[in-house]
Write a protein that holds these residues in place. Structure first.
Motif, PDB file in Angstrom:
ATOM      1  N   ASN A 170       0.842  -1.188   0.000  1.00 37.91           N
ATOM      2  CA  ASN A 170       0.000   0.000   0.000  1.00 37.91           C
ATOM      3  C   ASN A 170       0.881   1.243   0.000  1.00 37.91           C
ATOM      4  O   ASN A 170       1.700   1.439   0.890  1.00 37.91           O
ATOM      5  CB  ASN A 170      -0.919   0.008   1.230  1.00 37.91           C
ATOM      6  N   TYR A 190     -12.389  -4.823   5.084  1.00 41.83           N
ATOM      7  CA  TYR A 190     -12.765  -5.138   3.703  1.00 41.83           C
ATOM      8  C   TYR A 190     -14.149  -5.766   3.661  1.00 41.83           C
ATOM      9  O   TYR A 190     -14.952  -5.499   2.761  1.00 41.83           O
ATOM     10  CB  TYR A 190     -11.714  -6.058   3.108  1.00 41.83           C
ATOM     11  N   THR A 229      -3.629  -9.608  -0.535  1.00 43.48           N
ATOM     12  CA  THR A 229      -4.183 -10.004  -1.830  1.00 43.48           C
ATOM     13  C   THR A 229      -4.235  -8.779  -2.740  1.00 43.48           C
ATOM     14  O   THR A 229      -4.769  -7.740  -2.372  1.00 43.48           O
ATOM     15  CB  THR A 229      -5.594 -10.589  -1.672  1.00 43.48           C
ATOM     16  N   TYR A 230      -3.670  -8.903  -3.932  1.00 47.42           N
ATOM     17  CA  TYR A 230      -3.663  -7.760  -4.858  1.00 47.42           C
ATOM     18  C   TYR A 230      -4.370  -8.139  -6.155  1.00 47.42           C
ATOM     19  O   TYR A 230      -4.444  -9.321  -6.522  1.00 47.42           O
ATOM     20  CB  TYR A 230      -2.249  -7.244  -5.102  1.00 47.42           C
ATOM     21  N   SER A 231      -4.892  -7.113  -6.826  1.00 45.50           N
ATOM     22  CA  SER A 231      -5.792  -7.403  -7.937  1.00 45.50           C
ATOM     23  C   SER A 231      -6.009  -6.173  -8.796  1.00 45.50           C
ATOM     24  O   SER A 231      -5.598  -5.066  -8.456  1.00 45.50           O
ATOM     25  CB  SER A 231      -7.145  -7.874  -7.384  1.00 45.50           C
ATOM     26  N   SER A 234      -4.534  -2.732  -6.648  1.00 47.03           N
ATOM     27  CA  SER A 234      -5.159  -2.556  -5.343  1.00 47.03           C
ATOM     28  C   SER A 234      -4.683  -3.691  -4.446  1.00 47.03           C
ATOM     29  O   SER A 234      -4.298  -4.757  -4.931  1.00 47.03           O
ATOM     30  CB  SER A 234      -6.689  -2.581  -5.454  1.00 47.03           C
ATOM     31  N   THR A 235      -4.687  -3.463  -3.135  1.00 52.47           N
ATOM     32  CA  THR A 235      -4.192  -4.479  -2.212  1.00 52.47           C
ATOM     33  C   THR A 235      -4.994  -4.459  -0.919  1.00 52.47           C
ATOM     34  O   THR A 235      -5.297  -3.380  -0.388  1.00 52.47           O
ATOM     35  CB  THR A 235      -2.686  -4.277  -1.931  1.00 52.47           C
ATOM     36  N   VAL A 236      -5.404  -5.616  -0.454  1.00 52.94           N
ATOM     37  CA  VAL A 236      -6.185  -5.716   0.782  1.00 52.94           C
ATOM     38  C   VAL A 236      -5.255  -5.498   1.968  1.00 52.94           C
ATOM     39  O   VAL A 236      -4.294  -6.244   2.157  1.00 52.94           O
ATOM     40  CB  VAL A 236      -6.881  -7.085   0.891  1.00 52.94           C
ATOM     41  N   TYR A 263      -7.052 -11.802  -9.391  1.00 50.10           N
ATOM     42  CA  TYR A 263      -6.415 -11.500  -8.114  1.00 50.10           C
ATOM     43  C   TYR A 263      -5.357 -12.534  -7.801  1.00 50.10           C
ATOM     44  O   TYR A 263      -5.402 -13.675  -8.284  1.00 50.10           O
ATOM     45  CB  TYR A 263      -7.424 -11.346  -6.978  1.00 50.10           C
ATOM     46  N   ASP A 310      -6.748   3.624   3.571  1.00 53.49           N
ATOM     47  CA  ASP A 310      -7.441   2.846   2.548  1.00 53.49           C
ATOM     48  C   ASP A 310      -8.092   3.795   1.551  1.00 53.49           C
ATOM     49  O   ASP A 310      -8.122   5.015   1.724  1.00 53.49           O
ATOM     50  CB  ASP A 310      -8.434   1.860   3.158  1.00 53.49           C
ATOM     51  N   VAL A 364      -8.971  -1.478   1.695  1.00 52.25           N
ATOM     52  CA  VAL A 364      -8.199  -1.728   0.477  1.00 52.25           C
ATOM     53  C   VAL A 364      -7.300  -0.532   0.197  1.00 52.25           C
ATOM     54  O   VAL A 364      -7.776   0.600   0.117  1.00 52.25           O
ATOM     55  CB  VAL A 364      -9.124  -1.973  -0.733  1.00 52.25           C
TER      56      VAL A 364
END
Length: 409
Positions: free
Chosen positions: A314, A353, A361-363, A345-347, A373, A321, A338
């Protein structure tokens, strides 16, 4: 990594329940049977082994063409991670620093102005307090926007100048970038997050730094090493037009021919933010390279593992976020919990979330409801393809992660 979608590993060998994976297909197929989705293809892989491929419905409802492994999809904003990887491969060679002002290569941005007040037709602007830097483009904190947001007078300003779901006809990457630079920024660079044409500008910066068109940069730095032979800016002359899925709007209504046919040929503007078409098997090579820390199956390195790790952290100030640091935009996935890195994007907080997901987790996804993802905790990748625009039409992405994660043993 096996990317031939006709060959899969027994899910049990990598800790997934085959029967529970069928829940993914059943839920997605329900939308097809209800007439809300034309068709889909979904892949699940773990530890570098492809374990599940779900296919259902039509690539072209009217023509009766089913979804196949060879179906080509407009991946729209799933182009952005490719552009970001290409840019960071140049960064690894010392071509630029992330803190460099982009005006060093794109002088049209040296005198960019920032919106302060007024209507779209006659905005009041103020000077830049800080230049747009390379990392601002990668993290969408540049102040650039999209005309289709319909959330601010600057968005409307874009639409007035022909920038909504496309760009003015015939304008190439250099001209489009000059047009972006001439429009007001939404905010001072670095002060907020807003999804916009930042990656398109990054693509033009890559062209200038590399001294060649973006498609050639992609071929040299990403597609060539990965063997991605079915991914391109629009269809190529040798491609079968019928291999491209039809594009639909809500209710599975075909979109107007000029809009849908824009991907039938290479465009004048090579959009680093959304111009590629690809097959599921081809793009899986890219996603698996990310999971593998920048390595191809043959051991060739596209990116250094530390570079990629830096990209998926991040980068929002104070580990904020998107809900707190970003502009209030409607999104089909949660913005709470996120963050955003350099192209993904990344959790950062799975509880905030609000869904089953691993931290880190990125996506990213595309306008026609495609998504991928990477879950680094479970060593898992998932990709999803359909052609339903806009991506907010159905909550497929919110369903996809828990449907896959519940199949982990």
């Amino acid at each position: 990594m096996q990317t031939d979608l006709s060959v899969t590993t027994d899910p049990a060998e990598v800790g997934l329940d085959a029967e529970r994976l069928q829940r993914v297909d059943r839920r997605l197929a329900r939308w097809v049977d209800e007439g809300q989705l034309p068709g889909f293809l979904v892949t699940v892989a773990r530890h570098g082994h492809l374990v599940h491929v779900g296919r259902y419905g039509s690539a072209d409802v009217e023509a009766g063409r089913p979804v196949t492994d060879g179906t080509r999809w407009r991946i729209y904003s799933m182009t952005k991670p490719v552009t970001s990887v290409a840019a960071m491969s140049l960064y690894e060679e010392g071509a630029f620093e992330l803190g460099d002002p982009i005006s060093r290569w794109l002088p049209e941005f040296a005198e960019a102005r920032v919106y302060a007040a007024g209507p779209a037709q006659k905005p009041v602007t103020v000077p830049l307090m800080t230049p747009i830097r390379v990392h601002h483009l990668l993290s969408h904190t540049s102040g650039l926007t999209y005309g289709f947001h319909h959330a601010h007078p600057v968005d409307a300003h874009y639409r007035l100048r022909g920038h909504e779901w496309g760009t003015p006809p015939g304008a190439d990457s250099a001209e489009v970038t000059r047009q972006f630079a001439a429009m007001p920024l939404l905010f001072q660079p670095g002060s907020e997050w807003n999804y916009g044409v930042s990656t398109d500008v990054l693509g033009r910066l890559v062209e200038v730094v590399a001294g060649k068109p973006l498609d050639e940069v992609f071929a040299e730095r990403v597609f060539g090493p990965l063997g991605m032979t079915e991914t391109s800016f629009g269809l190529r002359p040798e491609d079968d037009v019928d291999s491209l899925a039809q594009l639909y709007g809500p209710g599975v209504v075909p979109l107007p021919a000029p809009f849908a046919e824009a991907a039938h040929r290479k465009p004048a503007f090579l959009s680093g933010g959304g111009g590629l078409v690809s097959t599921a098997g081809d793009y899986l090579k890219f996603v698996e390279m990310l999971r593998a820390g920048g390595l191809t199956p043959s051991g060739e390195r596209v990116l250094g593992s530390r570079t990629l790790a830096h990209m998926v952290r991040n980068h929002l100030p104070g580990n904020a976020d998107l809900e707190t640091f970003g502009r209030p935009l409607y999104a089909e996935v949660p913005l709470r919990g996120v963050g955003f890195g350099l192209g993904f994007s990344t959790v950062i907080d799975p509880v905030r979330y609000g869904g089953v997901a691993s931290a880190g987790t990125y996506s990213w996804g595309g306008a026609a409801s495609t998504e991928f993802y990477v879950d680094p905790v479970e060593d898992l990748t998932v990709s999803f393809y359909t052609q339903l625009l806009p991506s907010s039409t159905l909550p497929m992405r919110n369903y996809l992660r828990p449907l896959v994660q519940q199949a982990l043993i």
